[in-house]
Design a protein around this motif. Structure first.
Motif, PDB file in Angstrom:
ATOM      1  N   THR A 294      65.290  47.576  30.332  1.00 33.17           N
ATOM      2  CA  THR A 294      64.612  47.098  31.539  1.00 33.17           C
ATOM      3  C   THR A 294      63.214  46.567  31.245  1.00 33.17           C
ATOM      4  O   THR A 294      62.437  46.369  32.169  1.00 33.17           O
ATOM      5  N   ASP A 295      62.898  46.343  29.992  1.00 27.75           N
ATOM      6  CA  ASP A 295      61.567  45.860  29.605  1.00 27.75           C
ATOM      7  C   ASP A 295      61.724  44.506  28.919  1.00 27.75           C
ATOM      8  O   ASP A 295      61.866  44.414  27.712  1.00 27.75           O
ATOM      9  N   MET A 296      61.725  43.450  29.737  1.00 29.28           N
ATOM     10  CA  MET A 296      61.863  42.098  29.222  1.00 29.28           C
ATOM     11  C   MET A 296      60.522  41.392  29.307  1.00 29.28           C
ATOM     12  O   MET A 296      59.898  41.349  30.364  1.00 29.28           O
ATOM     13  N   GLN A 297      60.084  40.821  28.184  1.00 27.27           N
ATOM     14  CA  GLN A 297      58.788  40.160  28.117  1.00 27.27           C
ATOM     15  C   GLN A 297      58.958  38.715  27.673  1.00 27.27           C
ATOM     16  O   GLN A 297      59.802  38.406  26.826  1.00 27.27           O
ATOM     17  N   VAL A 298      58.160  37.856  28.260  1.00 25.93           N
ATOM     18  CA  VAL A 298      58.064  36.461  27.835  1.00 25.93           C
ATOM     19  C   VAL A 298      56.776  36.309  27.033  1.00 25.93           C
ATOM     20  O   VAL A 298      55.690  36.592  27.533  1.00 25.93           O
ATOM     21  N   VAL A 299      56.919  35.883  25.784  1.00 28.82           N
ATOM     22  CA  VAL A 299      55.773  35.767  24.872  1.00 28.82           C
ATOM     23  C   VAL A 299      55.404  34.299  24.717  1.00 28.82           C
ATOM     24  O   VAL A 299      56.280  33.447  24.499  1.00 28.82           O
ATOM     25  N   ARG A 300      54.099  34.002  24.821  1.00 23.70           N
ATOM     26  CA  ARG A 300      53.579  32.649  24.598  1.00 23.70           C
ATOM     27  C   ARG A 300      52.836  32.631  23.264  1.00 23.70           C
ATOM     28  O   ARG A 300      51.821  33.297  23.099  1.00 23.70           O
ATOM     29  N   TYR A 301      53.383  31.861  22.316  1.00 22.81           N
ATOM     30  CA  TYR A 301      52.877  31.868  20.944  1.00 22.81           C
ATOM     31  C   TYR A 301      52.371  30.473  20.590  1.00 22.81           C
ATOM     32  O   TYR A 301      53.101  29.476  20.735  1.00 22.81           O
ATOM     33  N   ASP A 302      51.119  30.397  20.138  1.00 28.38           N
ATOM     34  CA  ASP A 302      50.506  29.123  19.754  1.00 28.38           C
ATOM     35  C   ASP A 302      50.983  28.748  18.346  1.00 28.38           C
ATOM     36  O   ASP A 302      50.663  29.427  17.366  1.00 28.38           O
ATOM     37  N   LEU A 303      51.754  27.676  18.253  1.00 31.36           N
ATOM     38  CA  LEU A 303      52.291  27.261  16.958  1.00 31.36           C
ATOM     39  C   LEU A 303      51.209  26.703  16.034  1.00 31.36           C
ATOM     40  O   LEU A 303      51.387  26.700  14.812  1.00 31.36           O
ATOM     41  N   MET A 304      50.105  26.248  16.592  1.00 35.96           N
ATOM     42  CA  MET A 304      49.028  25.689  15.768  1.00 35.96           C
ATOM     43  C   MET A 304      48.177  26.805  15.156  1.00 35.96           C
ATOM     44  O   MET A 304      47.941  26.827  13.945  1.00 35.96           O
TER      45      MET A 304
ATOM     46  N   GLY B  78      48.848  30.184  15.351  1.00 36.78           N
ATOM     47  CA  GLY B  78      49.630  31.319  14.868  1.00 36.78           C
ATOM     48  C   GLY B  78      49.313  32.620  15.583  1.00 36.78           C
ATOM     49  O   GLY B  78      49.536  33.695  15.017  1.00 36.78           O
ATOM     50  N   PHE B  79      48.813  32.543  16.817  1.00 35.79           N
ATOM     51  CA  PHE B  79      48.457  33.745  17.565  1.00 35.79           C
ATOM     52  C   PHE B  79      49.204  33.769  18.896  1.00 35.79           C
ATOM     53  O   PHE B  79      49.526  32.723  19.474  1.00 35.79           O
ATOM     54  N   VAL B  80      49.451  34.972  19.382  1.00 35.76           N
ATOM     55  CA  VAL B  80      50.025  35.158  20.716  1.00 35.76           C
ATOM     56  C   VAL B  80      48.905  34.989  21.735  1.00 35.76           C
ATOM     57  O   VAL B  80      47.887  35.682  21.668  1.00 35.76           O
ATOM     58  N   THR B  81      49.087  34.088  22.687  1.00 30.38           N
ATOM     59  CA  THR B  81      48.055  33.822  23.678  1.00 30.38           C
ATOM     60  C   THR B  81      48.304  34.540  24.997  1.00 30.38           C
ATOM     61  O   THR B  81      47.377  34.717  25.786  1.00 30.38           O
ATOM     62  N   ASP B  82      49.553  34.950  25.250  1.00 27.66           N
ATOM     63  CA  ASP B  82      49.821  35.652  26.506  1.00 27.66           C
ATOM     64  C   ASP B  82      51.198  36.313  26.426  1.00 27.66           C
ATOM     65  O   ASP B  82      52.080  35.850  25.707  1.00 27.66           O
ATOM     66  N   ILE B  83      51.346  37.394  27.161  1.00 29.77           N
ATOM     67  CA  ILE B  83      52.625  38.095  27.297  1.00 29.77           C
ATOM     68  C   ILE B  83      52.785  38.481  28.757  1.00 29.77           C
ATOM     69  O   ILE B  83      51.862  39.002  29.377  1.00 29.77           O
ATOM     70  N   ALA B  84      53.944  38.200  29.317  1.00 30.78           N
ATOM     71  CA  ALA B  84      54.198  38.525  30.718  1.00 30.78           C
ATOM     72  C   ALA B  84      55.433  39.408  30.814  1.00 30.78           C
ATOM     73  O   ALA B  84      56.449  39.145  30.175  1.00 30.78           O
ATOM     74  N   MET B  85      55.310  40.457  31.608  1.00 31.05           N
ATOM     75  CA  MET B  85      56.445  41.333  31.878  1.00 31.05           C
ATOM     76  C   MET B  85      57.324  40.693  32.948  1.00 31.05           C
ATOM     77  O   MET B  85      56.823  40.150  33.932  1.00 31.05           O
ATOM     78  N   PHE B  86      58.623  40.772  32.711  1.00 28.41           N
ATOM     79  CA  PHE B  86      59.556  40.257  33.710  1.00 28.41           C
ATOM     80  C   PHE B  86      60.529  41.381  34.033  1.00 28.41           C
ATOM     81  O   PHE B  86      61.484  41.614  33.310  1.00 28.41           O
ATOM     82  N   PRO B  87      60.296  42.114  35.129  1.00 25.76           N
ATOM     83  CA  PRO B  87      61.095  43.316  35.391  1.00 25.76           C
ATOM     84  C   PRO B  87      62.528  42.978  35.766  1.00 25.76           C
ATOM     85  O   PRO B  87      62.789  42.069  36.551  1.00 25.76           O
ATOM     86  N   VAL B  88      63.447  43.710  35.193  1.00 26.69           N
ATOM     87  CA  VAL B  88      64.860  43.635  35.565  1.00 26.69           C
ATOM     88  C   VAL B  88      65.353  45.049  35.862  1.00 26.69           C
ATOM     89  O   VAL B  88      64.834  46.024  35.322  1.00 26.69           O
TER      90      VAL B  88
ATOM     91  N   ASP C 112      54.403  29.274  35.295  1.00 21.08           N
ATOM     92  CA  ASP C 112      53.214  28.519  34.885  1.00 21.08           C
ATOM     93  C   ASP C 112      53.139  28.590  33.364  1.00 21.08           C
ATOM     94  O   ASP C 112      53.000  29.679  32.798  1.00 21.08           O
ATOM     95  N   PRO C 113      53.234  27.465  32.659  1.00 20.67           N
ATOM     96  CA  PRO C 113      53.249  27.519  31.192  1.00 20.67           C
ATOM     97  C   PRO C 113      51.949  28.029  30.583  1.00 20.67           C
ATOM     98  O   PRO C 113      51.946  28.474  29.429  1.00 20.67           O
ATOM     99  N   ALA C 114      50.848  27.996  31.327  1.00 18.16           N
ATOM    100  CA  ALA C 114      49.567  28.451  30.790  1.00 18.16           C
ATOM    101  C   ALA C 114      49.361  29.949  30.987  1.00 18.16           C
ATOM    102  O   ALA C 114      48.884  30.650  30.086  1.00 18.16           O
ATOM    103  N   THR C 115      49.741  30.468  32.155  1.00 16.29           N
ATOM    104  CA  THR C 115      49.479  31.872  32.469  1.00 16.29           C
ATOM    105  C   THR C 115      50.739  32.727  32.496  1.00 16.29           C
ATOM    106  O   THR C 115      50.643  33.951  32.583  1.00 16.29           O
ATOM    107  N   LEU C 116      51.899  32.089  32.484  1.00 25.40           N
ATOM    108  CA  LEU C 116      53.202  32.767  32.583  1.00 25.40           C
ATOM    109  C   LEU C 116      53.404  33.439  33.939  1.00 25.40           C
ATOM    110  O   LEU C 116      54.257  34.316  34.070  1.00 25.40           O
ATOM    111  N   ASP C 117      52.636  33.023  34.930  1.00 25.24           N
ATOM    112  CA  ASP C 117      52.836  33.550  36.281  1.00 25.24           C
ATOM    113  C   ASP C 117      54.119  32.965  36.874  1.00 25.24           C
ATOM    114  O   ASP C 117      54.461  31.802  36.625  1.00 25.24           O
TER     115      ASP C 117
END
Length: 403
Positions: free
Chosen positions: A235-245, A247-257, A300-305
């Motif tokens: 029940t812990d699904m996360q969407v990770v936003r990773y900067d390919l340039m 090499g750092f994770v810029t944001d993580i959003a929880m998506f409850p199921v 939202d691709p910037a904030t993952l809202d």
């Protein structure tokens, strides 16, 4: 004399009694042996009868097997002939679908007028004209009035990696990314499709080490960022936003199921599917295992809202993949025994097209079933992973303009 006579008489009597006793014993033994011989003869007769019946059964079985073998050969020839005819019909259907793309309809209440197919004809396929046409569409991306009308061509690039995986191209660059398998912390970057096609395996690629494992072939590349699913618990699904340039994770959003669920019934490894199109970033998912339909979320691709959520009313059962074009979800279905994939249900967030009015689109039959389908809005192409083969589907689009 008298005692001697008595002794002789007694001895003679004893011998006579013993003789009768032994004679009786011999008669008994003889009768028993005769009974045993009779029983052995009976067993012999029975064994002979069983042996004869077994030989007859064996003969009948051999004749039946010969007849079944002949029937099998005839049926196999008939099936081969039917398979040849089916393949011929499928090729003819593919040709007809390519030459005459089916018309896609819309609700009359929306007052929508269909225009001609977007894109260049095959005879006008020069690169300069394609760039001019792309510039024309770019100016209308905010309207996003394009719908899928058919599959123009198929290109089988190569076969590399596992039966299931994902590959895609960044719409804003020429870089190609390969996700081998359905989980792992490494992906492979190529400078172009040409480099990937000419490379032996992934040896000439740049390997990117992710900070965590991706889950399923449902990742997406958008504006230089990698978006992937990370699922640590059911029940812990996360969407990770990773900067390919960087090499750092810029944001993580929880998506409850509510419970562990897969978005596609035929691809249980896909916990959720991220998709990018002209309008942004989307997430296809199932809220619980008891939920029969696929849900769509605009992110939202910037904030993952999460900006909005829809129930697509497209069933998860027998679904193998999906993609989004201009805010319209196209769900691809198949069978347990892989057959021809088809777009059988779609959902338009703008309610311009409904599933019942859309044409039934078939993919050309290839190897197995699609593990992933990723749309590139710049090229109007689908990047497919089919049983380890990397395939490109070039799409035919139509425009719809409000009056």
């Amino acid at each position: 004399m008298k005692p001697v006579l008595v002794l002789l008489v007694s001895t003679a009597w004893t011998l006579t009694g013993a003789q009768y006793y032994y004679q009786g014993l011999m008669d008994y033994l003889e009768n028993r042996l005769l009974a045993i011989e009779d029983r052995m003869q009976f067993w012999h007769d029975q064994s002979h009868r069983y042996h004869t019946e077994l030989q007859d059964f064996k003969k009948l079985t051999a004749e039946a097997m010969d007849a079944l073998s002949k029937e099998h050969s005839l049926l196999f020839k008939d099936l081969e002939g039917a398979s040849v005819r089916v393949d011929r019909v499928e090729r003819e259907m593919d040709y007809v679908e390519t030459q005459t793309s089916p018309r896609a309809c819309a609700k009359k209440a929306d007052k929508v007028v269909e225009q001609g197919a977007w894109g260049l004809e095959e005879s006008r396929g020069e690169e300069e004209e394609e760039e001019e046409e792309w510039e024309e569409v770019q100016s209308r991306l905010s309207d996003c009035v394009e719908i899928l009308s058919g599959i123009r061509s198929v290109k089988i690039l190569k076969r590399v990696g596992s039966p299931k995986g994902m590959w895609t191209r960044d719409p804003r660059s020429s870089k190609v990314y390969v996700f081998n398998g359905t989980s792992g912390d490494s992906i492979y970057q190529f400078n172009s499709v040409r480099d990937f096609s000419s490379s032996p395996g992934v040896s000439s690629s740049r390997q990117i080490q992710l900070p965590s494992d991706f889950s399923g072939p449902g990742s997406a590349i958008y504006n230089g960022f990698l978006y992937y699913i990370q699922q640590e618990t059911e029940t812990d699904m996360q969407v990770v936003r990773y900067d390919l340039m960087s090499g750092f994770v810029t944001d993580i959003a929880m998506f409850p199921v509510e419970s562990k669920a897969t978005v596609y019934d035929l691809n249980p490894e896909t916990a959720a599917d991220l998709a990018a199109d002209e309008e942004g970033l989307w997430l296809l998912y199932a809220s619980s295992d008891s939920e029969p339909n696929i849900h769509l979320a605009k992110m939202d691709p910037a904030t993952l809202d999460i900006e909005q959520i829809w129930d697509t009313r497209c069933p998860r059962e027998n679904a193998e993949a999906a993609f989004v074009i201009c805010g319209t979800v196209y769900v691809v279905y198949n069978t347990r025994l892989a057959s021809r994939s088809r777009v059988q249900c779609l959902f338009d967030v703008n309610d311009m097209v409904i599933s019942e009015e859309a044409p039934l689109l078939y993919f050309p039959r290839r190897y197995g079933a699609h593990a992933s389908l990723k749309y590139n809005p710049e090229e109007k192409q689908l990047y497919a992973w089919d049983d380890g083969y990397q395939i490109i589907y070039r799409l035919t689009m139509k425009r719809k303009l409000l009056v």
